[in-house]
Scaffold this motif. Structure first.
Motif, PDB file in Angstrom:
ATOM      1  N   GLY A  82      -3.515   1.625   3.392  1.00  0.00           N
ATOM      2  CA  GLY A  82      -3.877   2.910   2.802  1.00  0.00           C
ATOM      3  C   GLY A  82      -4.353   2.776   1.373  1.00  0.00           C
ATOM      4  O   GLY A  82      -5.307   3.441   0.951  1.00  0.00           O
ATOM      5  N   THR A  83      -3.705   1.898   0.593  1.00  0.00           N
ATOM      6  CA  THR A  83      -4.085   1.680  -0.802  1.00  0.00           C
ATOM      7  C   THR A  83      -5.481   1.094  -0.908  1.00  0.00           C
ATOM      8  O   THR A  83      -6.250   1.430  -1.824  1.00  0.00           O
ATOM      9  N   LEU A  84      -5.848   0.224   0.031  1.00  0.00           N
ATOM     10  CA  LEU A  84      -7.177  -0.384   0.014  1.00  0.00           C
ATOM     11  C   LEU A  84      -8.272   0.643   0.303  1.00  0.00           C
ATOM     12  O   LEU A  84      -9.386   0.552  -0.221  1.00  0.00           O
ATOM     13  N   VAL A  85      -7.956   1.640   1.134  1.00  0.00           N
ATOM     14  CA  VAL A  85      -8.954   2.618   1.549  1.00  0.00           C
ATOM     15  C   VAL A  85      -8.967   3.858   0.646  1.00  0.00           C
ATOM     16  O   VAL A  85      -9.975   4.545   0.533  1.00  0.00           O
ATOM     17  N   SER A  86      -7.862   4.125  -0.036  1.00  0.00           N
ATOM     18  CA  SER A  86      -7.753   5.319  -0.872  1.00  0.00           C
ATOM     19  C   SER A  86      -8.876   5.461  -1.904  1.00  0.00           C
ATOM     20  O   SER A  86      -9.409   6.560  -2.096  1.00  0.00           O
ATOM     21  N   PRO A  87      -9.288   4.393  -2.607  1.00  0.00           N
ATOM     22  CA  PRO A  87     -10.391   4.530  -3.575  1.00  0.00           C
ATOM     23  C   PRO A  87     -11.698   5.006  -2.940  1.00  0.00           C
ATOM     24  O   PRO A  87     -12.511   5.648  -3.611  1.00  0.00           O
ATOM     25  N   VAL A  88     -11.893   4.680  -1.665  1.00  0.00           N
ATOM     26  CA  VAL A  88     -13.100   5.165  -0.980  1.00  0.00           C
ATOM     27  C   VAL A  88     -13.066   6.689  -0.885  1.00  0.00           C
ATOM     28  O   VAL A  88     -14.068   7.373  -1.132  1.00  0.00           O
ATOM     29  N   GLY A  89     -11.900   7.227  -0.533  1.00  0.00           N
ATOM     30  CA  GLY A  89     -11.750   8.674  -0.488  1.00  0.00           C
ATOM     31  C   GLY A  89     -11.949   9.305  -1.849  1.00  0.00           C
ATOM     32  O   GLY A  89     -12.594  10.357  -1.983  1.00  0.00           O
ATOM     33  N   LEU A 157      -0.434   0.179  13.228  1.00  0.00           N
ATOM     34  CA  LEU A 157       0.154   0.637  11.969  1.00  0.00           C
ATOM     35  C   LEU A 157      -0.855   0.554  10.821  1.00  0.00           C
ATOM     36  O   LEU A 157      -0.916   1.451   9.969  1.00  0.00           O
ATOM     37  N   ALA A 158      -1.657  -0.509  10.803  1.00  0.00           N
ATOM     38  CA  ALA A 158      -2.647  -0.675   9.735  1.00  0.00           C
ATOM     39  C   ALA A 158      -3.708   0.422   9.790  1.00  0.00           C
ATOM     40  O   ALA A 158      -4.104   0.974   8.759  1.00  0.00           O
ATOM     41  N   LEU A 159      -4.173   0.755  10.991  1.00  0.00           N
ATOM     42  CA  LEU A 159      -5.181   1.803  11.136  1.00  0.00           C
ATOM     43  C   LEU A 159      -4.620   3.170  10.737  1.00  0.00           C
ATOM     44  O   LEU A 159      -5.315   3.977  10.110  1.00  0.00           O
ATOM     45  N   SER A 160      -3.370   3.423  11.085  1.00  0.00           N
ATOM     46  CA  SER A 160      -2.729   4.685  10.695  1.00  0.00           C
ATOM     47  C   SER A 160      -2.625   4.792   9.179  1.00  0.00           C
ATOM     48  O   SER A 160      -2.901   5.844   8.596  1.00  0.00           O
ATOM     49  N   GLY A 161      -2.245   3.693   8.541  1.00  0.00           N
ATOM     50  CA  GLY A 161      -2.151   3.681   7.089  1.00  0.00           C
ATOM     51  C   GLY A 161      -3.498   3.868   6.420  1.00  0.00           C
ATOM     52  O   GLY A 161      -3.611   4.577   5.404  1.00  0.00           O
ATOM     53  N   ALA A 162      -4.545   3.274   6.993  1.00  0.00           N
ATOM     54  CA  ALA A 162      -5.889   3.413   6.428  1.00  0.00           C
ATOM     55  C   ALA A 162      -6.366   4.867   6.497  1.00  0.00           C
ATOM     56  O   ALA A 162      -6.954   5.388   5.548  1.00  0.00           O
ATOM     57  N   GLY A 163      -6.095   5.520   7.620  1.00  0.00           N
ATOM     58  CA  GLY A 163      -6.478   6.932   7.755  1.00  0.00           C
ATOM     59  C   GLY A 163      -5.769   7.812   6.747  1.00  0.00           C
ATOM     60  O   GLY A 163      -6.374   8.685   6.116  1.00  0.00           O
ATOM     61  N   SER A 168      -5.758  10.711   1.545  1.00  0.00           N
ATOM     62  CA  SER A 168      -5.034  10.810   0.288  1.00  0.00           C
ATOM     63  C   SER A 168      -6.000  10.821  -0.887  1.00  0.00           C
ATOM     64  O   SER A 168      -5.890  11.640  -1.800  1.00  0.00           O
ATOM     65  N   GLY A 169      -6.962   9.911  -0.880  1.00  0.00           N
ATOM     66  CA  GLY A 169      -7.937   9.856  -1.956  1.00  0.00           C
ATOM     67  C   GLY A 169      -8.918  11.007  -1.923  1.00  0.00           C
ATOM     68  O   GLY A 169      -9.283  11.554  -2.966  1.00  0.00           O
TER      69      GLY A 169
END
Length: 273
Positions: A82-89, A157-163, A168-169
């Motif tokens: 999720g932290t890796l994808v949050s900046p994209v949001g 779990l990784a895909l759920s966290g990414a979503g 979040s972002g």
């Protein structure tokens, strides 16, 4: 300024109380409350909401860790993705016009309201049917109480966290409305473990979004600090009430309020246009 501080604290208390009573979902009301009452736009309200959500979720996560019900390896994996994808949001949030962003938020809020009301109305029979419909790749070991890790479990779990991180972002929500249903689908963990693990993920993902926003100078601390303080205090008080109230009724009530707010957000955009 005193009015802003008092109003922010009161709005935060509403969010913290709902988060404590429902285990997830209170966060998604933070942005609409800031839009309607303090007249912020989505890009301004999202970091404030994220600060409050992260801190109030941290309270619940620490209590869960103390009780030994947090599956911390799963929480860490979901939080990292999720932290890796949050900046994209966050990048999209500051480039999309406020109108479309508000409509997108309203659509997500309406979906959450519909799903929560449907689950509460269907009760255990509906939840059991959904659990059977999907294979659960993450199984708890009966002896250790920990997940048996497989490639399929790790990916789910990784895909759920990414979503959750992307939302979040983008919208300033903790992602509990994504994480809790996802954990219900992909694991056989009991509800108290799912909620505690979800709060741990929300804490970590929200922290990354808050730090990124603060470094960029986009955090309104005058609103954010009292809002977060109110949320944390209400989170603690709400946990004392949660055990005395009907979970299904609480979810239905929250769903109705969330649906009405989604309609109000759409109306606001239409009238402004």
């Amino acid at each position: 300024m005193e009015n802003i501080v008092a109003t922010s604290a009161a709005l935060g208390a509403v969010v913290g109380l709902i988060l404590a009573l429902t285990g997830a979902g209170g966060a998604i009301l933070a942005v609409p409350l800031l839009l309607f009452v303090l007249h912020l736009n989505v890009a301004e309200a999202a970091p404030v909401a994220l600060l409050a959500v992260g801190l109030s979720a941290a309270v619940g996560a620490m209590l869960g860790l103390r009780a030994g019900v947090v599956r911390y390896r799963a929480a860490l994996l979901m939080a990292v993705s999720g932290t890796l994808v949050s900046p994209v949001g966050l990048w999209f949030a500051h480039r999309l016009p406020n109108g479309p962003l508000t409509l997108l938020f309203a659509a997500v809020l309406a979906f959450v309201a519909w799903r929560m009301f449907r689950q509460a109305a269907g009760g255990r029979a509906l939840q059991a049917a959904e659990a059977v419909q999907f294979a659960q790749p993450c199984q708890l070991d009966n002896q250790t109480g920990r997940f048996v890790w497989t490639a399929l479990c790790t990916r789910a779990l990784a895909l759920s966290g990414a979503g959750a991180g992307f939302l979040s972002g983008l919208l300033g929500v903790g992602g509990g409305f994504v994480i809790v249903p996802a954990l219900k689908k992909v694991t056989n963990a009991p509800l108290h473990t799912i909620v505690a693990t979800s709060l741990s993920v929300i804490t970590l993902v929200s922290a990354s979004g808050v730090i990124t926003t603060a470094i960029a100078g986009r955090m309104d601390w005058q609103v954010g600090v009292p809002f977060a303080a109110g949320a944390m205090l209400a989170m603690l008080g709400g946990r004392l009430l949660a055990s005395r109230l009907s979970g299904a009724r609480l979810q239905q009530g929250f769903a109705v309020v969330a649906g009405l707010i989604a309609i109000g957000m759409v109306a606001k955009v239409v009238m402004a246009g």
